[in-house]
Design an enzyme around this catalytic site. Structure first.
Site, PDB file in Angstrom:
ATOM      1  N   TRP A 151     -43.428 -17.319  24.101  1.00 29.59           N
ATOM      2  CA  TRP A 151     -44.692 -17.893  24.571  1.00 29.59           C
ATOM      3  C   TRP A 151     -44.780 -19.398  24.409  1.00 29.59           C
ATOM      4  O   TRP A 151     -45.613 -20.037  25.050  1.00 29.59           O
ATOM      5  CB  TRP A 151     -45.868 -17.248  23.827  1.00 29.59           C
ATOM      6  CG  TRP A 151     -45.760 -17.289  22.323  1.00 29.59           C
ATOM      7  CD1 TRP A 151     -45.327 -16.277  21.510  1.00 29.59           C
ATOM      8  CD2 TRP A 151     -46.074 -18.375  21.447  1.00 29.59           C
ATOM      9  NE1 TRP A 151     -45.350 -16.666  20.199  1.00 29.59           N
ATOM     10  CE2 TRP A 151     -45.807 -17.951  20.130  1.00 29.59           C
ATOM     11  CE3 TRP A 151     -46.570 -19.665  21.655  1.00 29.59           C
ATOM     12  CZ2 TRP A 151     -46.001 -18.776  19.013  1.00 29.59           C
ATOM     13  CZ3 TRP A 151     -46.757 -20.493  20.550  1.00 29.59           C
ATOM     14  CH2 TRP A 151     -46.484 -20.041  19.251  1.00 29.59           C
TER      15      TRP A 151
ATOM     16  N   LYS B 206     -38.744 -10.930  31.752  1.00 30.90           N
ATOM     17  CA  LYS B 206     -39.786 -10.299  30.929  1.00 30.90           C
ATOM     18  C   LYS B 206     -40.428 -11.381  30.055  1.00 30.90           C
ATOM     19  O   LYS B 206     -39.910 -11.746  29.007  1.00 30.90           O
ATOM     20  CB  LYS B 206     -39.179  -9.194  30.048  1.00 30.90           C
ATOM     21  CG  LYS B 206     -40.104  -8.671  28.927  1.00 30.90           C
ATOM     22  CD  LYS B 206     -41.402  -8.119  29.450  1.00 30.90           C
ATOM     23  CE  LYS B 206     -42.305  -7.649  28.317  1.00 30.90           C
ATOM     24  NZ  LYS B 206     -42.977  -8.759  27.591  1.00 30.90           N
ATOM     25  N   PRO B 207     -41.582 -11.927  30.491  1.00 34.07           N
ATOM     26  CA  PRO B 207     -42.278 -12.920  29.670  1.00 34.07           C
ATOM     27  C   PRO B 207     -43.116 -12.245  28.589  1.00 34.07           C
ATOM     28  O   PRO B 207     -43.346 -11.029  28.647  1.00 34.07           O
ATOM     29  CB  PRO B 207     -43.170 -13.631  30.698  1.00 34.07           C
ATOM     30  CG  PRO B 207     -43.513 -12.537  31.676  1.00 34.07           C
ATOM     31  CD  PRO B 207     -42.285 -11.658  31.754  1.00 34.07           C
TER      32      PRO B 207
ATOM     33  N   SER C 299     -37.687 -14.685  17.856  1.00 34.51           N
ATOM     34  CA  SER C 299     -37.446 -14.629  16.418  1.00 34.51           C
ATOM     35  C   SER C 299     -36.105 -13.984  16.092  1.00 34.51           C
ATOM     36  O   SER C 299     -35.588 -13.156  16.858  1.00 34.51           O
ATOM     37  CB  SER C 299     -38.563 -13.841  15.731  1.00 34.51           C
ATOM     38  OG  SER C 299     -38.447 -12.457  16.017  1.00 34.51           O
TER      39      SER C 299
ATOM     40  N   GLU D  28     -31.045 -17.041  21.401  1.00 34.68           N
ATOM     41  CA  GLU D  28     -31.534 -18.310  20.845  1.00 34.68           C
ATOM     42  C   GLU D  28     -32.678 -17.937  19.927  1.00 34.68           C
ATOM     43  O   GLU D  28     -33.774 -17.596  20.359  1.00 34.68           O
ATOM     44  CB  GLU D  28     -31.988 -19.245  21.970  1.00 34.68           C
ATOM     45  CG  GLU D  28     -32.175 -20.685  21.503  1.00 34.68           C
ATOM     46  CD  GLU D  28     -33.614 -21.017  21.175  1.00 34.68           C
ATOM     47  OE1 GLU D  28     -33.928 -21.058  19.958  1.00 34.68           O
ATOM     48  OE2 GLU D  28     -34.413 -21.232  22.089  1.00 34.68           O
ATOM     49  N   LEU D  29     -32.390 -17.978  18.612  1.00 33.55           N
ATOM     50  CA  LEU D  29     -33.283 -17.379  17.626  1.00 33.55           C
ATOM     51  C   LEU D  29     -33.967 -18.434  16.750  1.00 33.55           C
ATOM     52  O   LEU D  29     -34.082 -19.584  17.127  1.00 33.55           O
ATOM     53  CB  LEU D  29     -32.491 -16.366  16.793  1.00 33.55           C
ATOM     54  CG  LEU D  29     -31.721 -15.321  17.617  1.00 33.55           C
ATOM     55  CD1 LEU D  29     -30.918 -14.401  16.714  1.00 33.55           C
ATOM     56  CD2 LEU D  29     -32.653 -14.515  18.506  1.00 33.55           C
TER      57      LEU D  29
ATOM     58  N   CYS E  62     -39.097 -24.334  18.252  1.00 31.04           N
ATOM     59  CA  CYS E  62     -37.979 -23.831  17.452  1.00 31.04           C
ATOM     60  C   CYS E  62     -37.092 -24.934  16.894  1.00 31.04           C
ATOM     61  O   CYS E  62     -36.402 -24.729  15.899  1.00 31.04           O
ATOM     62  CB  CYS E  62     -37.151 -22.849  18.266  1.00 31.04           C
ATOM     63  SG  CYS E  62     -36.556 -23.511  19.831  1.00 31.04           S
TER      64      CYS E  62
ATOM     65  N   GLU F  10     -39.851 -21.102   8.080  1.00 29.04           N
ATOM     66  CA  GLU F  10     -40.287 -21.870   9.243  1.00 29.04           C
ATOM     67  C   GLU F  10     -41.800 -21.707   9.393  1.00 29.04           C
ATOM     68  O   GLU F  10     -42.298 -20.601   9.564  1.00 29.04           O
ATOM     69  CB  GLU F  10     -39.574 -21.366  10.494  1.00 29.04           C
ATOM     70  CG  GLU F  10     -39.900 -22.157  11.747  1.00 29.04           C
ATOM     71  CD  GLU F  10     -39.168 -21.624  12.972  1.00 29.04           C
ATOM     72  OE1 GLU F  10     -38.936 -22.421  13.899  1.00 29.04           O
ATOM     73  OE2 GLU F  10     -38.834 -20.430  13.000  1.00 29.04           O
TER      74      GLU F  10
END
Length: 475
Positions: free
Chosen positions: A147, A171-172, A225, A246-247, A280, A378
């Site tokens: 988001w 898939k958003p 995440s 990409e976490l 991120c 974080e």
């Protein structure tokens, strides 16, 4: 306004349950989207699988022309896309405008890069053989996006996948699906053949279960995440899917005493508080050499005090709302916990709920240490803790004390010291005197638990290609 699913070139889902989308700044209803079931998910998979055969056989220049049309349309609708983004995500309108340009850059870059997918010939060890390597698209791609960057995280996947010859199911997230809807509408306007681009909105767990279990879906690309990424990796093992992940991150910045402190303070501040810290790769913790610690923290607090918090649609706002109550409570917890353990608030330190939205003042914390929660988790909010260090080596060691390795930053005017720090940091992205390192033409991704693979640049194209080796015997 109700928004539908896009499957096989048609908008569908009028009779499905709806998900309401709210503006995080005031909880106003922005719109609704259809909630896909297993049936719609399977239909999207079938459509993408059927379309792959013809789309993958198009010449690279033909696929490029579709992407060029999409880029042009995104530029023509730049303000509209930005307004949708701010209304459903909350970031200031000027940041949304910047993101639309960044998102379009990926489409433009891969429209060109798709023309440069090269194989190679290999010298054989015998005269009657010819050895070659060719590149082919991996197949149907499921792109699951977050988001916090509703447009760019889609196009960073969509651009290279389409350019490579893959078909895509987007898939958003439930928080920000409307930007995705508008992007797919522009894909339709650009003339992409039916089934090449599909859109599913709704329950992430339900849709992901179908996508991950399907043998027709050959690749899953996910930004989000680490916890969810690990779950998807486990599920991908059942069909041995190609994955790009990409976490999470926990980005450190090291400020040495020979740095341009004014530039460093502005760069750190801009990195941290962009998108209200919900980024991120934004700087989450700062390590400053003791010789300049007091000077730098005061400069940082002074720059931070200039920021205005409020509804992202209002002119002059620099920092928008936290996405939801859960995110707000995490920010407040990190700050209160640090204060109880001896941290000093130089700027900010307070939040509030107003007009239904959650806002937190950009915060600078001094006198922090690594026993504090804020230095180990974080925050994903506008909080910047600053810790004193006595050596370059200590800074590198503390920076690497995390399971994450997405982005890191160093500020120094010394070529030798900067090189040593860069090489010592266990991170996939390093900004050297630069708080904004992202670019469509550069690889983006992390070490350790921050992910698998890279997006952007030539590496981003490779993520959607298979390598086929051919050994041919000739007479």
């Amino acid at each position: 306004m109700d928004q539908l699913l896009y499957i096989n070139g048609k908008w569908t889902g009028e009779n499905l349950d709806k998900i309401t989308v709210y503006n995080p700044a005031n909880r106003d209803v922005v719109g609704t989207v259809a909630s896909a079931t297993e049936q719609e998910t399977q239909a999207a998979i079938s459509a993408a699988e059927e379309a792959f055969s013809s789309w993958s056989r198009l010449a690279a220049y033909e696929r490029s022309s579709y992407l060029e049309k999409l880029y042009t349309l995104m530029m023509e609708h730049k303000e509209e896309l930005a307004t949708i983004m701010t209304s459903e995500m909350g970031k200031p309108l000027k940041e949304s405008l910047g993101e639309v340009q960044y998102a379009a850059d990926f489409i433009k870059w891969y429209a060109e890069e798709g023309k440069r997918v090269y194989g190679r010939n290999i010298p054989a060890s015998t005269s009657n053989k010819r050895l070659s390597v060719i590149k082919q698209p991996v197949g149907v791609v499921a792109a699951i996006t977050p988001w916090n960057f509703p447009a760019a995280m889609i196009t960073r996947k969509l651009g290279p996948a389409l350019a490579a010859g893959c078909t895509v199911i987007v898939k958003p997230p439930k928080e920000t699906p409307l930007t995705a809807v508008r992007l797919v509408e522009l894909c339709e306007e650009a003339g992409f053949p039916k089934g090449v681009v599909n859109l599913l909105t709704g329950s992430s767990s339900l849709i992901a279960k179908e996508l991950m279990g399907s043998t027709a879906v050959k690749k899953v690309t996910f930004t989000g995440s680490t916890e969810v990424g690990k779950m998807l990796i486990e599920q991908s093992a059942q069909t041995v899917k190609n994955v790009s992940m990409e976490l999470g991150g926990h980005a450190p910045a090291i400020v040495l005493e020979d740095a341009d402190l004014e530039n460093a303070a502005k760069a750190v501040m801009a990195s941290k508080f962009r998108n209200a810290g919900q980024t991120c790769i934004c700087i989450n913790r700062v390590y400053v050499k003791e010789e300049v610690y007091d000077t730098f923290t005061e400069m940082l607090a002074k720059e931070t005090a200039k920021l205005t918090v409020g509804n992202g649609m209002k002119e002059g706002v620099d920092v928008g709302p936290i996405i939801n109550e859960e995110g707000y409570e995490k920010v407040a917890k990190h700050v209160s916990s640090a204060i109880k353990q001896g941290a000093t608030v130089l700027q900010g330190g307070e939040g509030e709920e107003r007009d239904g939205g959650y806002f937190y003042q950009p915060t600078v914390l001094k006198d922090v240490n690594h026993d504090m929660l804020v230095m180990n988790e974080e925050t994903f909010g506008p909080v910047l803790p600053v810790q004193k260090i006595s050596s370059d080596e200590e800074g590198i060691s503390l920076a690497n004390t995390t399971p994450f390795g997405l982005a890191a930053y160093v500020f120094t005017e010394s070529l030798s010291r900067g090189t040593a720090v860069v090489e010592g940091l266990d991170y996939g992205i390093v900004g050297w005197n630069d708080g904004a390192p992202s670019a469509a033409q550069a690889p983006f991704g992390g070490f350790k638990e921050s992910g698998i693979g890279r997006e952007g640049g030539i590496e981003g194209m490779e993520a959607y290609l298979e390598t086929k080796y051919v050994s041919m015997q000739v007479k």
